[in-house]
Motif scaffolding. Structure first.
Motif, PDB file in Angstrom:
ATOM      1  N   MET A   1       4.414 -17.576  -3.558  1.00 52.32           N
ATOM      2  CA  MET A   1       3.624 -16.379  -3.628  1.00 52.32           C
ATOM      3  C   MET A   1       4.169 -15.553  -4.792  1.00 52.32           C
ATOM      4  SD  MET A   1       2.817 -13.513  -0.703  1.00 52.32           S
ATOM      5  CE  MET A   1       4.422 -12.793  -0.500  1.00 52.32           C
ATOM      6  N   ILE A   3       4.597 -11.839  -6.786  1.00 49.03           N
ATOM      7  CA  ILE A   3       4.756 -10.444  -6.406  1.00 49.03           C
ATOM      8  C   ILE A   3       4.295  -9.590  -7.576  1.00 49.03           C
ATOM      9  CG2 ILE A   3       6.368  -8.652  -5.676  1.00 49.03           C
ATOM     10  CD1 ILE A   3       8.153 -11.036  -4.647  1.00 49.03           C
ATOM     11  N   TYR A   4       3.249  -8.818  -7.332  1.00 52.41           N
ATOM     12  CA  TYR A   4       2.654  -7.959  -8.347  1.00 52.41           C
ATOM     13  C   TYR A   4       2.923  -6.513  -7.962  1.00 52.41           C
ATOM     14  CZ  TYR A   4      -0.804  -5.736 -11.326  1.00 52.41           C
ATOM     15  OH  TYR A   4      -1.417  -4.939 -12.260  1.00 52.41           O
ATOM     16  N   ALA A   5       3.536  -5.768  -8.862  1.00 53.08           N
ATOM     17  CA  ALA A   5       3.797  -4.342  -8.634  1.00 53.08           C
ATOM     18  C   ALA A   5       2.598  -3.553  -9.146  1.00 53.08           C
ATOM     19  CB  ALA A   5       5.062  -3.914  -9.360  1.00 53.08           C
ATOM     20  N   ALA A  15       8.516 -13.767  -7.586  1.00 51.67           N
ATOM     21  CA  ALA A  15       7.864 -14.824  -6.812  1.00 51.67           C
ATOM     22  C   ALA A  15       8.721 -15.116  -5.590  1.00 51.67           C
ATOM     23  CB  ALA A  15       7.696 -16.078  -7.658  1.00 51.67           C
ATOM     24  N   CYS A  16       8.114 -15.702  -4.578  1.00 52.05           N
ATOM     25  CA  CYS A  16       8.836 -16.057  -3.361  1.00 52.05           C
ATOM     26  C   CYS A  16       8.075 -17.160  -2.642  1.00 52.05           C
ATOM     27  CB  CYS A  16       8.995 -14.834  -2.448  1.00 52.05           C
ATOM     28  SG  CYS A  16       7.438 -14.160  -1.849  1.00 52.05           S
ATOM     29  N   ILE A  59       9.380 -14.204   4.203  1.00 57.39           N
ATOM     30  CA  ILE A  59       9.542 -14.757   2.861  1.00 57.39           C
ATOM     31  C   ILE A  59      10.985 -15.174   2.602  1.00 57.39           C
ATOM     32  CG2 ILE A  59       7.566 -13.521   1.889  1.00 57.39           C
ATOM     33  CD1 ILE A  59       9.501 -11.472   0.751  1.00 57.39           C
ATOM     34  N   VAL A  62      13.261 -15.470  -2.798  1.00 60.56           N
ATOM     35  CA  VAL A  62      12.720 -14.407  -3.648  1.00 60.56           C
ATOM     36  C   VAL A  62      13.498 -14.388  -4.955  1.00 60.56           C
ATOM     37  CG1 VAL A  62      12.317 -11.918  -3.837  1.00 60.56           C
ATOM     38  CG2 VAL A  62      12.114 -13.045  -1.612  1.00 60.56           C
ATOM     39  N   GLU A  64      13.280 -12.750  -9.224  1.00 58.90           N
ATOM     40  CA  GLU A  64      12.587 -12.017 -10.275  1.00 58.90           C
ATOM     41  C   GLU A  64      12.126 -12.998 -11.340  1.00 58.90           C
ATOM     42  OE1 GLU A  64      14.395  -8.420 -11.881  1.00 58.90           O
ATOM     43  OE2 GLU A  64      15.823  -8.502 -10.222  1.00 58.90           O
ATOM     44  N   TRP A  85      -5.251 -10.405  -2.108  1.00 62.87           N
ATOM     45  CA  TRP A  85      -4.453 -11.585  -2.427  1.00 62.87           C
ATOM     46  C   TRP A  85      -5.384 -12.697  -2.881  1.00 62.87           C
ATOM     47  CZ3 TRP A  85      -4.811 -16.407  -0.162  1.00 62.87           C
ATOM     48  CH2 TRP A  85      -5.583 -16.486   0.985  1.00 62.87           C
TER      49      TRP A  85
END
Length: 102
Positions: A1, A3-5, A15-16, A59, A62, A64, A85
């Protein structure tokens, strides 16, 4: 998955791996995962306000990744962040980039 801030950063940041999920009332979810959620009690229940049931994703792994802003996501991968999503196909340009960033 991925990860979008959201704003003000508006960038892909990590990502994770989704390793599982939990279902239940907000109260039950707080009892099970609240201390590990990264949210305060108030934030958690504000998020689930009005909900009788909820889902929490578990999750792992994880990490960066190179921060990629929304304009670069469009230009490099022709990808726009979804409202909620979406599935990133493994063989897509973004999927291949994420795989290489592990």
């Amino acid at each position: 998955m991925i990860i979008y801030a959201t704003r003000p950063l508006s960038a892909l940041v990590g990502a994770c791996v989704v390793s599982g999920h939990r279902n239940g009332t907000p109260k039950k979810l707080w009892e099970e995962i609240g201390q590990r959620s990264g949210c305060t009690y108030e934030e958690f229940f504000a998020y689930f306000s009005g909900a009788k049931h909820g889902v929490a994703l578990e999750i792992d792994s994880v990490h960066e990744i190179e921060t990629i802003g929304i304009e670069a996501l469009l230009r490099r991968f022709n990808w726009r962040p979804p409202v909620s999503w979406c599935r990133v196909q493994p063989k897509s340009p973004l999927g291949l980039f994420l795989d290489a960033a592990k």
